[in-house]
Enzyme design. Structure first.
Site, PDB file in Angstrom:
ATOM      1  N   GLU A 188       2.200  -0.818   3.869  1.00  0.00           N
ATOM      2  CA  GLU A 188       2.321   0.392   4.287  1.00  0.00           C
ATOM      3  C   GLU A 188       3.145   1.706   4.251  1.00  0.00           C
ATOM      4  OE1 GLU A 188      -0.470   2.509   4.327  1.00  0.00           O
ATOM      5  OE2 GLU A 188      -2.333   1.638   4.510  1.00  0.00           O
ATOM      6  N   HIS A 245       0.847  -1.329   0.538  1.00  0.00           N
ATOM      7  CA  HIS A 245      -0.005  -0.288  -0.176  1.00  0.00           C
ATOM      8  C   HIS A 245       1.150   0.984   0.220  1.00  0.00           C
ATOM      9  CE1 HIS A 245      -3.675  -2.439   1.679  1.00  0.00           C
ATOM     10  NE2 HIS A 245      -2.927  -3.052   2.109  1.00  0.00           N
TER      11      HIS A 245
HETATM   12 ZN    ZN Z   1      -4.341   0.722   0.870  1.00  0.00          ZN
END
Ligand code: ZN
Length: 279
Positions: free
Chosen positions: A148, A81
Site C-alpha cells: 500500500e 495499491h
Molecule cells: Zn487496493
C-alpha cells in the site's frame, strides 16, 4: 563408535545445509531468520503420532504422516495499491484495525516520507486484493504480496516514497524470483471494483528498474487479425467485463486517457504489451 556416528551425522547435516539452494541469497541475517522460522514451524514433526482419520465415502483409510520436507509458500505476484486515505497514520489505523466490518491489510505500507511499515509477515496472506482475478488465478491474496502507498488517488507519488518502494520491490523480486510482468496494480486484478494505484503511478519509471512492463516508444505494427479481447485475456485481465478491462489496461499502460474506447494507438500499445507477456 557412537561419537563417530554422531560426527558423521553432523557432517552430512552441515554439507546438506551448505548445499541447499539459497532462497534468501541477499542477506545472511534474513537467511538466519528464515531458518529460525522454519525450525519453529517444523517443531514437533520429529515425534508425530499418526492419526487415524474417519473413513471417507469410498471407505479408503486416510492417515496423517507429517513430513518435514517442506518450506514456505512464496508469492508469484506483487500487487501495488494506493490507500485512498488522507494521511499515513490514518492508513495505518485502517490497515491494522481488527474491529471494522471492512478488515483490510497489506504486507507493507509506505508513507510519503519514504517510511516503510511492515504490516503482515511476508509468509502470511494479507487481506489486500479482495475479489480479484489475474489469468487463471482468482485467489490472488494467496499468491501475492500487497504493498500500500499512502496516497489519496488524486495526487502524484512522492520521490521518497517511490525510492523506498523501489528498494522494497528489488528485495522482494530477488527473494522470490518474481518475473518482470508480475508487478501489477490492484485495478489490474479487480478492474470492476478498483482504480488503484491510479494514473499517477510511475509505471514507466518502475519498468526501467525491472518492475512491470511499459510500452515501447516505437510500437509494433498491428496484425490484421489482432483480437484485443484475446490480447487482454492473455496478458492476465479478467475480460468478463470487457469495458472494465479496457479501462484498467489504459489506466496502467496509457495513463493520460482512461476512456473505455480503444483507439488505434491504444491497440498498438496493447499488442506491444501482449508481446512482452507472450515471450
Ligand atoms: Zn487496493
Amino acid at each position: 563408535m557412537k561419537i563417530i556416528i554422531t560426527a558423521l551425522i553432523i557432517f552430512f547435516m552441515v554439507v546438506e545445509v551448505s548445499c541447499a539452494p539459497g532462497r534468501y541469497p541477499q542477506s545472511s541475517l534474513v537467511r538466519k531468520a528464515y531458518k529460525t522460522n522454519l525450525k519453529k514451524m517444523r517443531a514437533g514433526y520429529d515425534r508425530f503420532i499418526p492419526v487415524h482419520l474417519p473413513l471417507d465415502s469410498l471407505g479408503v483409510k486416510q492417515w496423517t504422516a507429517p513430513s518435514p520436507n517442506f518450506d514456505i509458500r512464496t508469492p508469484d505476484l506483487v500487487i501495488i495499491h494506493y490507500t485512498e486515505e488522507n494521511s499515513c497514520p490514518q492508513a495505518l489505523y485502517t490497515l491494522t484495525n481488527p474491529n471494522t466490518s471492512r478488515k483490510v491489510s497489506a504486507n507493507y505500507l509506505i508513507c510519503k516520507d519514504g517510511t516503510v511499515f511492515k504490516l503482515v509477515d511476508e509468509r502470511y496472506r494479507a487481506w489486500q486484493a479482495g475479489i480479484s482475478r489475474w489469468g487463471n488465478f482468482n485467489n490472488i491474496n494467496s499468491i501475492s504480496m500487497g504493498i500500500e502507498l499512502d496516497n489519496t488517488g488524486q495526487e502524484p507519488f512522492s520521490e521518497k516514497q517511490i525510492a523506498s518502494l523501489s528498494v522494497l520491490l528489488q528485495t522482494i523480486k530477488t527473494r522470490y524470483h518474481i518475473p518482470v510482468g508480475n508487478f501489477i496494480g490492484h485495478a489490474d486484478v479487480a478492474p470492476t471494483r478498483r482504480a488503484d494505484p491510479g494514473t499517477y503511478f510511475p509505471w514507466e519509471e518502475l519498468s526501467t528498474k525491472g518492475f512491470g512492463y511499459w510500452r515501447d516508444s516505437l510500437l509494433p505494427a498491428l496484425p490484421a487479425d489482432f483480437d484485443y479481447k484475446t490480447a487482454l485475456k492473455l496478458i492476465g485481465y479478467d475480460i468478463r467485463d470487457t469495458t472494465a478491462a479496457i479501462v484498467a489496461f489504459k489506466r496502467h499502460f496509457i495513463q493520460n486517457d482512461t476512456t473505455s474506447e480503444l483507439t488505434d494507438y491504444d491497440k498498438q500499445v496493447l499488442y506491444d504489451i501482449f508481446l512482452k507477456y507472450d515471450q
